[in-house]
Motif scaffolding. Structure first.
Motif: not given
Ligand SMILES: [Zn+2]
Lengths: 816, 335
Positions: A661-662, A545, A539-540, A691, A531, A537, A533-535
């Motif tokens: 993003c982070y 990823r 991008k999709a 997060n 998780l 933030e 990568c989500d934490r």
């Protein structure tokens, strides 16, 4: 593996005490992990005297006894009929752990307190008969520990065997090693199988005739089963084993089951050869077929579990169906039962790789599979079989059928090794004679012949599956000579300077510099939570990823290889804040792992230097409150680091929102050296903080260490100290708020590279009286010439010129 | 014109000695050396002396003038310096303003120490990838698939053929493939095993070392490792070599040192044995040389490997290996 001293002594006289024997075994390569006395569980069982026996007020069958346990008398509730006044009996005290696993506690039995337990031999593991209390001789001392009073003592060695020595997975195997260092001989058990005649006898037609009249063995896959030996025993009675046999098994940690199973286990422990007994009458067509399993074939093993098999596994079948998973576990359908009277006894050699695969795939690891997958003695199947048959006829009273089935389609290739005494001495650094070496090898049952003055022809015994080449023999020689007797020497090493590579040297330098800048080194695990990568933030569609996932992680938090050091640093921050370490300056250097996109290929391992600063810039002290750190603190540290590494052309440029993003938009910068991007610096994005459950601001940087190596100059050249004095002039400009100060500084340098020696930005100010949307920037420009003392007039004109150009270039005004 | 210049000098010095503050010294200076001062007047009066005495008197007077000038200035400076020291006091017991240096992770420090020792013994330092192929981690090291030796190390898999290296030993075939003997190399780095408890973390660090040459023996291996142990601990540390098994060495050895905690008496750390297992080693297995194309007739070599945490734990008296990777500042700051 457990080995008991009492059992060992059946095959070899042992003169040394247990500690010395353990040490000697360890030094021979059989590492003894623990030495204990197997009667230690009797520590809390004492000799008690029954001083009073009264009926239990609330139970007919129970008695209320008073037992003198030496110095004190305790109440004991007892149900045994043979309890009587003045008898001596073992009395277990609370805390005793019985062989069946039950731990005795002080109890209340039908309203009466019982502070101990009078025991039977069965309960104490000292016998197998009788329900009554064990009556002890009157001459024993009351209160004495039972094992002391009865002289019960048996040392058990827990040996951690390396996988190359399956030959030692037995009592005799261990005895052989002891024989070698003790310089004594192993006395192998005498095997006398009293075989009935092959001819039919009128009085017992059912058991007469050769085994071939009753059964057969067919090996379809000789690669997986090079040898299968079998014998038949009829007219047996399944019963519990005699005490001595049960006791032998218990001494090495095995559980007695019934006489036949116990004998097969006994022989396995004695010789290392696993055996399996089939109920002969449950074998369809009374015969054995050895074949590979088919993919998807189903079979129920002894433990009542349905197994789905795959090719490569080996099955023992009867005329119709599988009856055992070869070398691993028997089947429900051919198991020995209480009613069994005729058995077929198997003693085989199975391919180690096959057994290992089967054991791994089915998750079944048994004493048998443990031995087969390491390699059993291909030459020893018949001997073990005869030993078992002998014991069965002695113990179970069965009738042995004449003859042996010994299918041996793939005999072992002969292993002849030529050993050069000189080469052996050179490899080991010894100077042993040919005779000494010969003696050593013979002491462990190797066949040795002299070829010439230097060479020996050596044939290892069939049970030494680990000996295949010359070097293997040198280990045996070294072992027997004693590693510690080999003289300590030194290799000849030429006098060469071997400086560390630039990478290692630079890494060490950076670590040192970072600590000087106040940062403490952290080392985080290389794996992170998926998780992360989500934490962060991300991008999709961020290529990061695509990660290197671990197929068998220990936990979710360690399930994939890190693609950044930031998650680890943030987790470290979180952990430290949870233990009240609020002010942190941390750094880490380590690899991150990028998936190349190709399946089954190595990742790109990139080494990264990261830092994190959170909490105080200056700790609170008696003269000032705590001052929080900010972007420029960390930037200053990075600048100082790079400067110390000799990197001069570093610039920091704003990152457009969304590019990282982070980090927080507007508070992030790229770190660029000579037009190449080497890293990032910024404040952690509030979402990312959330997060990670973090409430205080944190600043981080990341530098590509591999890129740094490329730009750190190898040489430093000294600049001359200036000869002529410097003069400085200040300038304050009011410019648009969005103009980056660095651009102004750069412009000044461009305007006059030769005479502008230094630029010092000493003030940036926003707010009244500066108009909104503007800021004032104050610079001190230092002018100096390398060739002359600059005249005031010249500087004034230069300064005026520069000021004018800046005003024009940046649409600036001078303060009123 | 009564006093001689000598008398003037004596008087001036006497008065200087008696002078109590900078003001009186300044007054004295004026009194003797000022425009109307005694020395000045004396100098002026020289012109009234007979021609033949003038030169001598002038010289003497100038000497006195210089001497007094120096004396006055010196006394004045002395007083000024003294007056800068007042009765003010600071509280010297207040803590100093903090200047903080960070610290290197203890594992880094021990690694550097190990590398330094081997560098001095003529070894190169090398490194290898942390994610490895099954080939380099196992096969090249004589650990075939489905061999029980694979049980000695619980492996993390990325895919069928990609693993997290379980030891630093893959650096052996990797370096041997690229370079020809003689080789003397140590290779520190992170390794991974599926294990987690008081004495195991899923990631830990090892140092691999090997030497390949035309003439190297088990005795040489003992020499190098004895030297190393004596340097990293102390030269009183006892060692013992005992047979063991590694698929890539033959003969193989485990090196125990006398427990540094209890000095061999037996304690919890050494499980009462008095010995601590610290290094695995042996003569390089010929299969490894065959895999990298070295002539097994020509070359022999030895190799060894050790866990860095284990050494750090013993040196620093740490009983829980997980402390190294919690990164608690209160722990890290101690090193
Ligand atoms: Zn100890």
């Amino acid at each position: 593996m457990k080995v008991s001293l009492s059992w060992l002594k059946d095959y070899i006289p042992i003169k040394m005490d247990a500690e010395d024997l353990a040490e000697a075994l360890t030094m021979a390569g059989l590492e003894v992990e623990a030495v204990s006395d197997r009667y230690n569980y009797l520590d809390t069982v004492v000799v008690g005297r029954v001083v009073e026996v009264n009926p239990h007020p609330n139970a007919n069958k129970l008695k209320l006894c008073s037992v003198d346990i030496g110095g004190q008398t305790i109440p004991v509730v007892c149900g045994a009929p043979n309890t009587k006044k003045d008898m001596l009996a073992p009395c277990a005290l609370p805390g005793t752990c019985f062989p069946n696993g039950i731990i005795l506690e002080q109890s209340n039995i039908r309203g009466e307190v019982s502070k101990g337990m009078l025991c039977s031999p069965v309960e104490l593991g000292l016998g197998i008969s009788g329900s009554g209390i064990m009556e002890l001789k009157q001459n024993l001392a009351v209160g004495d520990k039972l094992h002391h009073a009865l002289g019960l003592s048996d040392t058990v060695f827990e040996i951690d065997l390396t996988p190359n020595r399956p030959d030692c997975l037995s009592i005799i195997g261990t005895a052989r090693e002891i024989a070698a260092f003790q310089k004594t001989k192993v006395s192998y058990p005498e095997i006398n199988v009293s075989e009935p005649l092959a001819e039919p006898l009128a009085e017992s037609p059912d058991t007469a005739g050769d085994i071939s009249n009753f059964s057969s063995v067919t090996i379809i896959d000789p690669d997986l089963c090079p040898r299968y030996s079998a014998r038949l025993v009829f007219d047996i009675k399944i019963e519990p084993s005699p005490f001595w046999l049960q006791d032998r098994l218990v001494s090495v940690g095995l559980k007695p089951i019934n006489n036949i199973v116990d004998i097969t286990n006994f022989v396995m422990m004695e010789t290392g050869q696993p055996l399996h007994a089939f109920d002969f009458d449950r074998l369809a067509e009374n015969r054995i077929v050895v074949r590979a399993a088919e993919e998807g074939e189903q079979f129920t093993t002894l433990d009542q579990k349905e197994r789905i098999l795959s090719t490569g596994m080996l099955l023992i079948c009867d005329g119709e169906k599988p009856v055992a998973l070869a070398g691993v576990m028997g089947g429900m359908n051919s198991e020995i039962e209480d009613s069994t009277t005729r058995i077929l006894l198997e003693s085989a050699y199975f391919d180690p790789i096959c057994i290992r695969k089967t054991s791994k795939k089915t998750g079944l690891a048994t004493d048998a599979s443990h031995r087969f997958e390491r390699g059993t003695d291909l030459g020893g199947t018949v001997k073990a079989l005869n030993r078992a048959v002998q014991l069965i006829s002695e113990i179970c009273g069965g009738k042995i059928i004449h003859g042996i089935i010994d299918e041996y389609p793939k005999p072992a290739p002969e292993r002849i090794i030529t050993l050069s005494v000189d080469a052996s001495n050179r490899r080991l650094g010894t100077s042993l004679s040919q005779d000494e070496i010969e003696q050593y090898l013979k002491s462990i049952e190797f066949a040795v012949e002299k070829i010439d003055d230097d060479k020996l022809r050596v044939v290892p015994p069939s049970f030494r599956v680990d000996i295949n080449r010359f070097e293997d023999l040198t280990e045996e020689i070294a072992r027997l000579y004693g590693y510690n007797n080999i003289e300590t020497t030194f290799p000849l090493i030429p006098a060469e300077a071997r400086p560390p590579s630039k990478k290692i040297e630079l890494r060490n330098r950076i670590k040192q510099l970072m600590t000087c800048l106040g940062f403490t080194e952290a080392i985080n695990y290389s794996f992170i939570n998926k998780l992360s990568c989500d934490r962060l933030e991300l991008k999709a569609d961020d290529p990061k990823r695509l990660m290197m996932d671990v197929l068998n992680p220990i936990s979710e938090d360690q399930a994939t290889m890190r693609i950044s050091l930031i998650p680890g640093l943030l987790e470290t921050m979180q952990y430290n804040i949870s233990v009240q370490n609020r002010n942190l300056k941390l750094f880490e250097i380590g690899n991150v792992f990028f998936h190349t996109g190709q399946k089954d290929s190595l990742p790109d391992e990139v080494e990264i230097l990261s830092g994190l600063w959170t909490g105080a810039r200056v700790d609170a002290y008696w003269g000032s409150k705590e001052i929080s750190c900010d972007f420029y603190d960390l930037k200053g540290a990075v600048e100082e680091l790079l400067r110390n590494l000799g990197i001069i052309n570093t610039t920091f440029t704003a990152i457009e929102p969304d590019a990282c993003c982070y980090t927080k938009p507007g508070y992030s910068a790229r770190i660029i050296v000579d037009d190449s991007l080497i890293g990032l610096l910024g404040e952690i994005h509030p979402l990312v903080l959330r997060n990670y459950d973090l409430k205080q601001k944190a600043y981080v940087f990341e530098l590509d260490f591999d890129k740094l190596i490329g730009i750190v100059p190898d040489i430093k050249l000294a600049k001359p100290i200036p000869k002529f004095p410097a003069t400085s002039r200040d300038i304050t400009l009011i410019v648009d708020k969005d103009i980056e100060a660095m651009n102004i500084l750069k412009m000044v340098e461009i305007l006059n590279e030769n005479l502008v020696e230094n630029l010092h930005l000493f003030d940036v100010y926003e707010g009244s009286p500066i108009p909104a949307g503007k800021k004032s920037i104050s610079l001190r420009i230092t002018y100096r010439s390398a060739f002359e003392t600059l005249e005031d007039e010249m500087i004034n004109s230069l300064h005026k010129d520069i000021t004018g150009r800046l005003i024009k270039e940046f649409d600036a005004i001078l303060p009123a | 014109m009564d006093k001689t210049i000598e008398q003037i000098k004596e008087d001036a010095l006497k008065e200087l000695e008696a002078a109590s503050g900078p003001e009186s010294i300044k007054a004295l200076s004026v009194c003797y050396l000022g425009r109307k001062g005694l020395v000045t007047q004396f100098l002026r009066s020289i012109s009234s002396l007979p021609q033949e005495k003038r030169a001598d008197a002038g010289k003497k007077a100038n000497e006195v003038k210089k001497l007094l000038d120096t004396a006055f200035k010196k006394a004045l400076k002395q007083l000024e310096a003294e007056s800068a020291v007042s009765d003010d006091r600071i509280d010297v017991s207040l803590p100093g303003r903090v200047v903080k240096r960070g610290s290197l992770h203890p594992i880094t420090q021990i690694t550097q120490e190990i590398c330094d020792i081997f560098s001095r013994l003529g070894f190169d330092i090398a490194e290898g990838p942390e994610v490895e192929t099954d080939y380099y981690n196992f096969e090249a090291l004589n650990i075939p698939k489905n061999h029980p030796a694979r049980d000695m190390q619980d492996t993390f898999y990325i895919s069928k053929n990609i693993v997290l290296r379980t030891h630093t030993s893959p650096t052996q075939p990797r370096i041997m493939e690229k370079r020809k003997p003689p080789l003397r190399v140590i290779a520190p780095g992170k390794v991974y095993r599926c294990d987690s408890d008081l004495t195991h973390t899923p990631m830990f660090q090892q140092v691999e070392g090997f030497l390949v040459d035309k003439k190297s023996s088990f005795g040489d291996l003992k020499g190098i490792l004895t030297t190393f142990i004596h340097k990293i601990f102390d030269d009183q540390t006892r060692l013992r070599f005992r047979p063991s098994f590694f698929p890539f060495t033959e003969p193989s050895a485990e090196i125990d040192i006398g427990c540094v905690m209890c000095r061999g008496k037996g304690c919890r750390v050494c499980s009462q044995t008095g010995w601590l297992e610290i290094i695995g080693a042996g003569m390089v297995h010929p299969a490894l040389f065959e895999n990298v194309g070295y002539d097994t007739k020509l070359y022999t070599g030895f190799a060894f490997g050790m866990g860095i945490e284990r050494i750090a734990m013993l040196k620093y008296g740490i009983d829980d290996i997980r402390k190294f990777y919690e990164n608690d500042l209160r722990f890290l700051k101690q090193f």
